[in-house]
Motif scaffolding. Structure first.
Motif, PDB file in Angstrom:
ATOM      1  N   GLY A  61       0.746  -1.262   0.000  1.00 38.03           N
ATOM      2  CA  GLY A  61       0.000   0.000   0.000  1.00 38.03           C
ATOM      3  C   GLY A  61       0.770   1.302   0.000  1.00 38.03           C
ATOM      4  O   GLY A  61       0.159   2.366   0.077  1.00 38.03           O
ATOM      5  N   SER A  62       2.101   1.234  -0.075  1.00 35.39           N
ATOM      6  CA  SER A  62       2.857   2.489  -0.139  1.00 35.39           C
ATOM      7  C   SER A  62       4.239   2.258  -0.730  1.00 35.39           C
ATOM      8  O   SER A  62       4.621   1.125  -1.030  1.00 35.39           O
ATOM      9  N   HIS A  63       4.997   3.350  -0.862  1.00 35.46           N
ATOM     10  CA  HIS A  63       6.361   3.298  -1.399  1.00 35.46           C
ATOM     11  C   HIS A  63       7.332   2.573  -0.475  1.00 35.46           C
ATOM     12  O   HIS A  63       8.445   2.274  -0.876  1.00 35.46           O
ATOM     13  N   LYS A  64       6.941   2.317   0.776  1.00 32.98           N
ATOM     14  CA  LYS A  64       7.909   1.806   1.759  1.00 32.98           C
ATOM     15  C   LYS A  64       8.580   0.507   1.306  1.00 32.98           C
ATOM     16  O   LYS A  64       9.725   0.241   1.647  1.00 32.98           O
ATOM     17  N   ILE A  65       7.887  -0.308   0.529  1.00 31.97           N
ATOM     18  CA  ILE A  65       8.428  -1.605   0.135  1.00 31.97           C
ATOM     19  C   ILE A  65       9.607  -1.476  -0.838  1.00 31.97           C
ATOM     20  O   ILE A  65      10.443  -2.384  -0.922  1.00 31.97           O
ATOM     21  N   VAL A 208       6.365  15.317   2.870  1.00 33.26           N
ATOM     22  CA  VAL A 208       7.633  15.077   3.562  1.00 33.26           C
ATOM     23  C   VAL A 208       7.389  14.714   5.023  1.00 33.26           C
ATOM     24  O   VAL A 208       6.888  15.532   5.796  1.00 33.26           O
ATOM     25  N   GLY A 209       7.709  13.455   5.367  1.00 31.92           N
ATOM     26  CA  GLY A 209       7.728  13.058   6.775  1.00 31.92           C
ATOM     27  C   GLY A 209       9.193  12.986   7.156  1.00 31.92           C
ATOM     28  O   GLY A 209       9.828  13.990   7.477  1.00 31.92           O
ATOM     29  N   GLY A 210       9.789  11.794   7.064  1.00 31.93           N
ATOM     30  CA  GLY A 210      11.246  11.688   7.148  1.00 31.93           C
ATOM     31  C   GLY A 210      11.860  12.159   5.833  1.00 31.93           C
ATOM     32  O   GLY A 210      12.992  12.630   5.781  1.00 31.93           O
ATOM     33  N   GLY A 211      11.085  12.004   4.756  1.00 30.46           N
ATOM     34  CA  GLY A 211      11.517  12.548   3.464  1.00 30.46           C
ATOM     35  C   GLY A 211      11.870  11.530   2.400  1.00 30.46           C
ATOM     36  O   GLY A 211      12.531  11.866   1.419  1.00 30.46           O
ATOM     37  N   SER A 212      11.428  10.259   2.531  1.00 25.32           N
ATOM     38  CA  SER A 212      11.910   9.257   1.572  1.00 25.32           C
ATOM     39  C   SER A 212      11.145   9.228   0.249  1.00 25.32           C
ATOM     40  O   SER A 212      11.758   9.091  -0.812  1.00 25.32           O
ATOM     41  N   ASN A 213       9.805   9.369   0.275  1.00 24.45           N
ATOM     42  CA  ASN A 213       9.120   9.342  -1.024  1.00 24.45           C
ATOM     43  C   ASN A 213       9.436  10.601  -1.818  1.00 24.45           C
ATOM     44  O   ASN A 213       9.595  10.562  -3.046  1.00 24.45           O
ATOM     45  N   GLY A 279       2.293   8.898   9.822  1.00 18.28           N
ATOM     46  CA  GLY A 279       3.456   8.768   8.942  1.00 18.28           C
ATOM     47  C   GLY A 279       4.255  10.057   8.788  1.00 18.28           C
ATOM     48  O   GLY A 279       5.359  10.042   8.256  1.00 18.28           O
ATOM     49  N   LEU A 280       3.700  11.187   9.201  1.00 17.50           N
ATOM     50  CA  LEU A 280       4.430  12.463   9.087  1.00 17.50           C
ATOM     51  C   LEU A 280       4.855  12.990  10.445  1.00 17.50           C
ATOM     52  O   LEU A 280       5.493  14.035  10.564  1.00 17.50           O
ATOM     53  N   ASP A 281       4.514  12.245  11.495  1.00 20.42           N
ATOM     54  CA  ASP A 281       4.618  12.699  12.868  1.00 20.42           C
ATOM     55  C   ASP A 281       6.022  12.454  13.428  1.00 20.42           C
ATOM     56  O   ASP A 281       6.194  11.648  14.325  1.00 20.42           O
ATOM     57  N   PRO A 323      -6.728   8.630  -1.155  1.00 22.29           N
ATOM     58  CA  PRO A 323      -5.293   8.683  -0.834  1.00 22.29           C
ATOM     59  C   PRO A 323      -5.047   8.464   0.657  1.00 22.29           C
ATOM     60  O   PRO A 323      -5.942   8.668   1.475  1.00 22.29           O
ATOM     61  N   ALA A 324      -3.829   8.053   1.011  1.00 25.55           N
ATOM     62  CA  ALA A 324      -3.423   8.040   2.415  1.00 25.55           C
ATOM     63  C   ALA A 324      -3.392   9.483   2.919  1.00 25.55           C
ATOM     64  O   ALA A 324      -3.288  10.425   2.124  1.00 25.55           O
ATOM     65  N   LEU A 325      -3.468   9.651   4.234  1.00 26.79           N
ATOM     66  CA  LEU A 325      -3.460  11.012   4.795  1.00 26.79           C
ATOM     67  C   LEU A 325      -2.153  11.757   4.498  1.00 26.79           C
ATOM     68  O   LEU A 325      -2.157  12.979   4.381  1.00 26.79           O
ATOM     69  N   GLU A 326      -1.051  11.025   4.364  1.00 28.66           N
ATOM     70  CA  GLU A 326       0.239  11.701   4.143  1.00 28.66           C
ATOM     71  C   GLU A 326       0.233  12.453   2.808  1.00 28.66           C
ATOM     72  O   GLU A 326       0.383  13.682   2.794  1.00 28.66           O
ATOM     73  N   PRO A 327       0.051  11.782   1.660  1.00 31.82           N
ATOM     74  CA  PRO A 327       0.037  12.543   0.403  1.00 31.82           C
ATOM     75  C   PRO A 327      -1.169  13.465   0.289  1.00 31.82           C
ATOM     76  O   PRO A 327      -1.140  14.419  -0.500  1.00 31.82           O
ATOM     77  N   ALA A 328      -2.229  13.203   1.076  1.00 33.96           N
ATOM     78  CA  ALA A 328      -3.393  14.103   1.056  1.00 33.96           C
ATOM     79  C   ALA A 328      -2.989  15.514   1.517  1.00 33.96           C
ATOM     80  O   ALA A 328      -3.618  16.500   1.127  1.00 33.96           O
TER      81      ALA A 328
HETATM   82  C1  LIG Z   1       5.597   6.593   5.833  1.00 30.85           C
HETATM   83  C2  LIG Z   1       4.811   7.320   4.821  1.00 30.85           C
HETATM   84  C3  LIG Z   1       5.120   8.649   4.437  1.00 30.85           C
HETATM   85  C4  LIG Z   1       6.169   9.473   5.101  1.00 30.85           C
HETATM   86  O1  LIG Z   1       7.478   9.032   4.968  1.00 30.85           O
HETATM   87  P1  LIG Z   1       8.528   9.650   3.965  1.00 30.85           P
HETATM   88  O2  LIG Z   1       9.800   9.022   4.381  1.00 30.85           O
HETATM   89  O3  LIG Z   1       8.539  11.141   4.156  1.00 30.85           O
HETATM   90  O4  LIG Z   1       8.119   9.293   2.586  1.00 30.85           O
HETATM   91  C5  LIG Z   1       4.387   9.231   3.418  1.00 30.85           C
HETATM   92  N1  LIG Z   1       3.365   8.565   2.818  1.00 30.85           N
HETATM   93  C6  LIG Z   1       3.033   7.311   3.168  1.00 30.85           C
HETATM   94  C7  LIG Z   1       1.888   6.656   2.473  1.00 30.85           C
HETATM   95  C8  LIG Z   1       3.735   6.640   4.175  1.00 30.85           C
HETATM   96  O5  LIG Z   1       3.382   5.390   4.509  1.00 30.85           O
END
Ligand SMILES: *Cc1c(COP(=O)(O)O)cnc(C)c1O
Length: 368
Positions: A61-65, A208-213, A279-281, A323-328
């Protein structure tokens, strides 16, 4: 750190490692993800063309994989028998438990006790996948404390254990390595944008949470003319203390082994972050983002909890994608700031995850 850096540098040059990672990204996780043109959203925002990079369609469900697959293959290469991870909302924990199940590796996930209660469903998912979830009872009992405990475990058990960090944070080589694993997002986007006839888009946008996506989208295109916007969580508002807007309001400091912008008090003690989206916290941010801000290559802005809900509603109603709350946060920011754009602009936004994990939480605060 030295052992990890040298193993990673070796893997990066190894054609077999690259081939294997590409294999699992395709056959197991579903890459390449589409670049979806969203015509109704383009009309709403008053731009020529708008595209979503669909990381929401990835397995789990997300870029994390993208990152956990890269790091689990590195774990095998280093011949480590055990993996640990930290997780906040549980998305990175689930992605880590998933790849450990795939390769039969023992997996322990540290999670703040507070988050264990708030994210019960993801805790169950991790257990179903065979991982052990270890509740962290120190500090604020959330993500920052889970990272602390994972680092403590790692320095104690480093001989047989690899620590899979979930974002571009922590000590070197993690910010570089996680960025490289996530850069597949930007490489695919560049090729797909070209194919769609827009070349380098006028704007690239990501949360941007930690900033990976966001770094994954931005990094391969830093040398193009594309303007880049990173959207942080402003929580209840930048004027309150309840936010996670590290780049907007933080100061240079050190957290979890890297020097970057950090939410801290005048004594350098870490302040608690707040966002509707777990995820942004996080009170820190990847050091490369602090650099890109100083270099004025990327513009960082912030969107509130309310903006994020607006983003969820907009994308669900007009494009049929929850969408997930993060990209929202990024979508909500654009909807509120349409005047940013010219009629001729082309925009790509990284849709980092799908909304399934958040619908219960959203239903509690949003009148249907
Ligand atoms: C974990 C997560 C984020 C935040 O993490 P980044 O490292 O900033 O990408 C953003 N979107 C989704 C859907 C997440 O699961």
């Amino acid at each position: 750190m030295d052992e990890l850096e040298s193993a990673y540098r070796g893997a990066k040059k190894d054609p077999r490692f690259k081939k294997e990672l590409a294999h699992y990204l395709h056959h197991f996780a579903g890459r390449p993800t589409p670049l979806t043109e969203t015509r109704r959203l383009a009309k709403l925002l008053g731009v020529r063309r708008f595209f979503l990079k669909r990381e929401d369609l990835m397995h789990t469900g997300s870029h994390k994989i993208n990152n956990t697959l890269g790091q689990v293959l590195l774990t095998l290469k280093m011949k480590k028998k055990r993996v640990i991870a930290e997780t906040g909302a549980g998305q990175h924990g689930v992605a880590t438990a998933t790849v450990c199940a795939l390769f039969g590796i023992q997996c322990d996930v540290y999670m703040g006790e507070e988050d264990v209660h708030r994210q019960a469903l993801n805790v169950f998912r991790m257990k179903l996948l065979g991982a052990r979830v270890i509740p962290v009872k120190t500090g604020s009992r959330t993500l920052k404390d889970a990272v602390n405990e994972a680092i403590r475990d790692w320095v104690t058990n480093v001989r047989d254990t690899h620590y899979i960090i979930g974002s571009v944070i922590g000590p070197h080589p993690y910010p570089m390595m996680v960025r490289d694993f996530q850069s597949v997002i930007g490489r695919e986007t560049a090729a797909q944008a070209k194919k769609a006839g827009i070349g380098a888009p006028d704007y690239l946008v990501a949360c941007v949470g930690g900033g990976s996506n966001s770094i994954g989208l931005f990094h391969p295109m830093l040398k193009t003319r594309s303007k880049m916007i990173g959207v942080e969580a402003a929580g209840l508002g930048l004027a309150t203390k309840q936010h996670a807007a590290t780049l907007s309001l933080g100061h240079i400091g050190v957290l979890h082994g890297s020097k970057s912008e950090v939410l801290q008090d005048k004594d350098g003690q870490i302040n608690l972050a707040h966002s509707i989206s777990a995820g942004l916290d996080y009170p820190g941010v990847g050091p490369e983002h602090a650099y890109l801000k100083m270099a004025r290559r990327v513009q960082y802005v912030a969107a509130t909890d309310q903006d994020a809900l607006l983003g969820v509603k907009a994308l669900s109603r007009i494009e049929g994608i929850i969408p997930a709350l993060e990209p929202a946060h990024a979508i909500g920011y654009l909807v509120r700031n349409k005047s940013l754009f010219k009629k001729t602009d082309t925009v790509v936004l990284c849709l980092s995850g799908r909304g399934d994990k958040d619908v219960v939480q959203i239903s509690e605060v949003m009148p249907s």
